[in-house]
Design a protein around this motif. Structure first.
Motif, mmCIF file in Angstrom:
data_model
loop_
_atom_site.group_PDB
_atom_site.id
_atom_site.type_symbol
_atom_site.label_atom_id
_atom_site.label_comp_id
_atom_site.label_asym_id
_atom_site.label_seq_id
_atom_site.Cartn_x
_atom_site.Cartn_y
_atom_site.Cartn_z
ATOM 1 N N PRO A 175 7.256 56.747 -25.113
ATOM 2 C CA PRO A 175 7.017 57.834 -26.069
ATOM 3 C C PRO A 175 8.176 58.833 -26.078
ATOM 4 N N ALA A 176 8.436 59.380 -27.256
ATOM 5 C CA ALA A 176 9.516 60.379 -27.364
ATOM 6 C C ALA A 176 9.193 61.575 -26.470
ATOM 7 N N PRO A 177 10.116 61.965 -25.575
ATOM 8 C CA PRO A 177 9.829 63.088 -24.665
ATOM 9 C C PRO A 177 9.910 64.437 -25.396
ATOM 10 N N ALA A 178 9.260 65.395 -24.829
ATOM 11 C CA ALA A 178 9.335 66.779 -25.369
ATOM 12 C C ALA A 178 10.734 67.336 -25.153
ATOM 13 N N ASP A 179 11.094 68.279 -25.967
ATOM 14 C CA ASP A 179 12.406 68.917 -25.824
ATOM 15 C C ASP A 179 12.548 69.545 -24.443
ATOM 16 N N ILE A 180 13.777 69.554 -23.970
ATOM 17 C CA ILE A 180 14.057 70.242 -22.701
ATOM 18 C C ILE A 180 15.216 71.218 -22.924
ATOM 19 N N VAL A 181 15.378 72.145 -22.001
ATOM 20 C CA VAL A 181 16.437 73.154 -22.063
ATOM 21 C C VAL A 181 17.615 72.660 -21.248
ATOM 22 N N TYR A 182 18.792 72.943 -21.775
ATOM 23 C CA TYR A 182 19.989 72.550 -21.033
ATOM 24 C C TYR A 182 19.913 73.032 -19.596
ATOM 25 N N GLY A 183 20.259 72.140 -18.727
ATOM 26 C CA GLY A 183 20.210 72.456 -17.307
ATOM 27 C C GLY A 183 19.016 71.819 -16.624
ATOM 28 N N THR A 184 18.084 71.329 -17.450
ATOM 29 C CA THR A 184 16.922 70.662 -16.868
ATOM 30 C C THR A 184 17.305 69.220 -16.531
ATOM 31 N N ALA A 185 17.132 68.841 -15.299
ATOM 32 C CA ALA A 185 17.462 67.465 -14.889
ATOM 33 C C ALA A 185 16.422 66.484 -15.430
ATOM 34 N N LEU A 186 16.909 65.318 -15.848
ATOM 35 C CA LEU A 186 15.982 64.285 -16.309
ATOM 36 C C LEU A 186 15.064 63.871 -15.169
ATOM 37 N N SER A 187 13.835 63.640 -15.521
ATOM 38 C CA SER A 187 12.845 63.261 -14.504
ATOM 39 C C SER A 187 11.857 62.270 -15.124
ATOM 40 N N ALA A 188 10.811 62.003 -14.382
ATOM 41 C CA ALA A 188 9.781 61.087 -14.878
ATOM 42 C C ALA A 188 9.098 61.615 -16.124
ATOM 43 N N ALA A 189 9.283 62.917 -16.410
ATOM 44 C CA ALA A 189 8.689 63.471 -17.623
ATOM 45 C C ALA A 189 9.342 62.873 -18.859
ATOM 46 N N GLN A 190 10.621 62.524 -18.731
ATOM 47 C CA GLN A 190 11.313 61.906 -19.848
ATOM 48 C C GLN A 190 11.497 60.386 -19.641
ATOM 49 N N LEU A 191 11.727 59.998 -18.400
ATOM 50 C CA LEU A 191 12.015 58.589 -18.078
ATOM 51 C C LEU A 191 10.717 57.901 -17.655
ATOM 52 N N LYS A 192 9.857 57.731 -18.623
ATOM 53 C CA LYS A 192 8.510 57.220 -18.312
ATOM 54 C C LYS A 192 8.143 56.003 -19.179
ATOM 55 N N ALA A 193 9.146 55.158 -19.427
ATOM 56 C CA ALA A 193 8.872 53.918 -20.182
ATOM 57 C C ALA A 193 7.945 53.011 -19.375
ATOM 58 N N THR A 194 7.118 52.284 -20.073
ATOM 59 C CA THR A 194 6.224 51.305 -19.440
ATOM 60 C C THR A 194 6.393 49.964 -20.145
ATOM 61 N N SER A 195 5.968 48.918 -19.479
ATOM 62 C CA SER A 195 6.057 47.560 -20.039
ATOM 63 C C SER A 195 4.724 46.849 -19.842
ATOM 64 N N ASP A 196 4.517 45.838 -20.671
ATOM 65 C CA ASP A 196 3.275 45.068 -20.545
ATOM 66 C C ASP A 196 3.357 44.023 -19.440
ATOM 67 N N ILE A 197 4.511 43.936 -18.760
ATOM 68 C CA ILE A 197 4.640 43.023 -17.620
ATOM 69 C C ILE A 197 5.321 43.780 -16.484
ATOM 70 N N GLU A 198 5.250 43.235 -15.291
ATOM 71 C CA GLU A 198 5.871 43.877 -14.142
ATOM 72 C C GLU A 198 7.382 43.710 -14.187
ATOM 73 N N GLY A 199 8.109 44.686 -13.694
ATOM 74 C CA GLY A 199 9.553 44.612 -13.644
ATOM 75 C C GLY A 199 10.126 45.964 -13.265
ATOM 76 N N THR A 200 11.450 46.105 -13.371
ATOM 77 C CA THR A 200 12.126 47.346 -12.995
ATOM 78 C C THR A 200 12.889 47.902 -14.185
ATOM 79 N N PHE A 201 12.977 49.217 -14.222
ATOM 80 C CA PHE A 201 13.671 49.925 -15.291
ATOM 81 C C PHE A 201 14.942 50.575 -14.714
ATOM 82 N N VAL A 202 16.020 50.513 -15.440
ATOM 83 C CA VAL A 202 17.234 51.229 -15.069
ATOM 84 C C VAL A 202 17.571 52.131 -16.255
#
Length: 202
Positions: A175-202
């Motif tokens: 899902p498209a993440p909510a806006d963040i303010v400059y200086g905010t480090a990327l976290s699971a709030a933005q990097l939260k892709a999921t898949s219908d099968i098991e695996g790893t995300f980079v």
């Protein structure tokens, strides 16, 4: 000293019996109608043959006896005659038709779309792999064993076809993440892709 003399005796001339020549017939397969290839007896005198079974008959598989009655044209001087020969009728082998199935994607269970063999006689099919099986990606071999309903006259049969199972493509949901303010480090709030099968995300 002697005069001539005459005498008579009775002589019975028996009717002759014709000689029938009937070579042993080659084996035939069930479904083959009797013809001149099997019903080919000859006689040393003229006459007519009546065969049992008659031409055109289809015999069951197994060891069969063919017989004939010969009636000579010259009934005054010849007896009728009979003869028999053995004939082996072999079981027929059904014809299985199984078109090569279209490629499927990994995760697709086998169904009647792939397991659709047919036969020219009635019977039952047992598939390996069975309906509902999910095969691994790659080139796979499907096989079937056919058991005819009329096992007395037909052999069982087998067949195989090749099936290509194409690798599946995972479905990624991000899902498209909510806006963040400059200086905010990327976290699971933005990097939260999921898949219908098991695996790893980079």
């Amino acid at each position: 000293n002697y005069t001539g003399a005459t005498a008579t005796v009775a002589l019975t001339i028996l009717k002759a019996t014709p000689t029938i020549t009937w070579p042993a017939a080659a084996d035939i397969t069930y479904g083959t109608a009797l013809s001149a290839a099997q019903l080919n007896a000859t006689s040393d005198v003229e006459g007519s043959f009546v065969y049992v079974p008659a031409p055109g008959a289809v015999l069951s598989a197994g060891n069969q006896a063919l017989s004939l009655t010969f009636t000579p044209t010259d009934l005054a001087n010849y007896n009728g005659a009979t003869a028999t020969v053995a004939l082996t009728v072999l079981k027929a082998t059904p014809i299985i038709t199984w078109p090569a199935p279209a490629d499927i994607v990994y995760g697709t269970a086998l169904s009647a779309a792939q397991l659709n063999a047919t036969s020219d006689v009635e019977g039952t099919f047992v598939y390996t792999s069975a309906a509902g099986t999910v095969l691994s990606a790659g080139s796979q071999t499907l096989s079937v064993t056919f058991t005819p309903a009329d096992a007395a006259n037909y052999n069982g049969a087998t067949a195989t076809v090749s099936l290509t199972v194409v690798k599946g493509t995972p479905t990624i949901t991000w899902p498209a993440p909510a806006d963040i303010v400059y200086g905010t480090a990327l976290s699971a709030a933005q990097l939260k892709a999921t898949s219908d099968i098991e695996g790893t995300f980079v």
